[in-house]
Design an enzyme around this catalytic site. Structure first.
Site, short mmCIF file in Angstrom:
data_model
loop_
_atom_site.label_atom_id
_atom_site.label_comp_id
_atom_site.label_asym_id
_atom_site.label_seq_id
_atom_site.Cartn_x
_atom_site.Cartn_y
_atom_site.Cartn_z
CD GLU A 103 -44.63 1.59 -11.84
OE1 GLU A 103 -44.84 1.89 -13.02
OE2 GLU A 103 -44.58 0.44 -11.41
N PRO B 3 -44.33 5.00 -0.13
CG PRO B 3 -46.08 4.48 -1.56
CD PRO B 3 -44.72 5.11 -1.54
NE ARG C 297 -48.41 20.60 16.09
CZ ARG C 297 -49.41 21.41 16.45
NH1 ARG C 297 -49.90 22.28 15.60
NH2 ARG C 297 -49.91 21.36 17.66
CG ASP D 278 -47.14 18.81 26.80
OD1 ASP D 278 -47.21 19.56 27.79
OD2 ASP D 278 -46.31 18.96 25.86
C1 9WO Z 1 -47.50 4.75 -9.24
C2 9WO Z 1 -47.97 3.76 -10.10
C3 9WO Z 1 -48.54 3.80 -11.37
C4 9WO Z 1 -48.94 2.57 -11.95
C5 9WO Z 1 -48.75 1.38 -11.29
C6 9WO Z 1 -48.18 1.35 -10.03
C7 9WO Z 1 -47.79 2.54 -9.47
N1 9WO Z 1 -47.21 2.78 -8.24
C8 9WO Z 1 -47.03 4.09 -8.14
C9 9WO Z 1 -46.40 4.68 -7.00
O1 9WO Z 1 -46.20 4.03 -5.99
N2 9WO Z 1 -46.06 5.99 -7.13
C10 9WO Z 1 -45.43 6.63 -6.07
C11 9WO Z 1 -45.96 8.05 -6.05
C12 9WO Z 1 -43.92 6.67 -6.23
C13 9WO Z 1 -43.28 7.48 -5.11
C14 9WO Z 1 -43.94 8.84 -4.98
N3 9WO Z 1 -45.38 8.66 -4.89
C15 9WO Z 1 -45.99 8.43 -3.70
C16 9WO Z 1 -45.46 8.64 -2.44
N4 9WO Z 1 -47.23 7.93 -3.58
N5 9WO Z 1 -47.51 7.79 -2.24
C17 9WO Z 1 -46.46 8.22 -1.56
C18 9WO Z 1 -46.38 8.18 -0.12
C19 9WO Z 1 -45.33 8.80 0.56
C20 9WO Z 1 -45.28 8.71 1.92
N6 9WO Z 1 -46.24 8.06 2.63
C21 9WO Z 1 -47.26 7.45 1.95
C22 9WO Z 1 -47.37 7.51 0.58
#
Ligand code: 9WO
Length: 252
Positions: free
Chosen positions: A116, A89, A154, A169
């Protein structure tokens, strides 16, 4: 193109990239997706891949060493150099321009976190760039990795038919797609726009272009700031605003 994905759930990546256009690209060896599980490189009976965060707090953090050893094995599997991309994220937004850039590479290495996240020291030492597919938190990076694989696949030579490429396109240009219709021509939900049944290919192309422009203006006006419009495009869009400006249903 070869894509190596480091993930605790390789089968998830295999399933998410095993169907449709991407699945056919893999069958035809245009795309090669390899899953690597850091747990296979974890030591001890429990093959630990995570531990509690220093400083306390919820969740667990992925350990450095299983990921580092796994990454070493991935790198050794092919002489082709590749950027290591962490799906998170906190990454830069994935855009079609970034997809086009990555699709030019012969190999990508994608790193998927769980829990996390991953120990920051591993990220600092091994990751070339972080990419996000949107401002939300998933359970892990795997679905984001599958989205990236789908988008770059793709664009590989020979993956899309000419018709599918033409469909691609509009978004390649930065515009949204036009509406699509199929049988039956008449339905209780409405009739297919007459122009699409006219056989007049010039008029159909004009209508589709105008719909793409109009939809982009209505739904994602921000995209129009980065698109270069021809004089005809500007005329079509003005005509759309006059004719359909206040309507919400697909335009006839
Ligand atoms: C897990 C968590 C648990 C308790 C409190 C806070 C917390 N934060 C997270 C967290 O951000 N986990 C992520 C899980 C860590 C990196 C991998 N994960 C992930 C990637 N979740 N969402 C994505 C992601 C990747 C690409 N684009 C959007 C979302």
């Amino acid at each position: 193109m070869r894509v190596d994905v480091l993930t605790l759930f390789p089968e998830l990546i295999d399933q998410c990239t095993g169907f449709g256009v991407v699945g056919r690209a893999r069958e035809r060896n245009i795309l090669n997706v390899c899953g690597w599980n850091p747990r296979d490189y974890a030591e001890g009976g429990y093959r630990r891949v995570d531990d509690r965060p220093f400083g306390g707090g919820p969740g667990m953090v992925m350990l450095i060493e299983p990921l580092r050893k796994c990454l070493q094995a991935v790198r050794s599997a092919d002489t082709e150099p590749a950027p290591v991309i962490y799906l998170s994220p906190q990454g830069q937004p994935l855009t079609q321009a970034k997809v086009r850039e990555l699709a030019e590479r012969r190999r990508l290495i994608l790193l998927c976190g769980r829990y996390e996240g991953i120990d920051e020291r591993l990220l600092a030492a091994e990751v070339d760039e972080e990419i996000s597919i949107g401002d939300y938190v998933l359970s892990g990076g795997e679905l984001a990795a599958a989205v990236l694989v789908d988008a770059v696949a793709r664009l590989q030579e020979g993956v899309l038919s000419d018709a599918e490429s033409a469909m691609q396109d509009s978004f390649e240009e930065g515009l949204l797609d036009c509406p699509h219709y199929t049988q039956p021509a008449a339905h209780a939900l409405g009739d297919v726009p007459e122009v699409l049944r006219s056989g007049n290919h010039a008029a159909i192309a004009r209508w589709r272009r105008q719909q793409s422009l109009g939809r982009t203006w209505r739904r994602r006006p921000d995209l129009l700031d980065t698109v270069t419009l021809s004089s005809l495009d500007r005329r079509l869009l003005e005509e759309f605003k006059v004719q359909y400006g206040s309507e919400t249903t697909p335009e006839t």
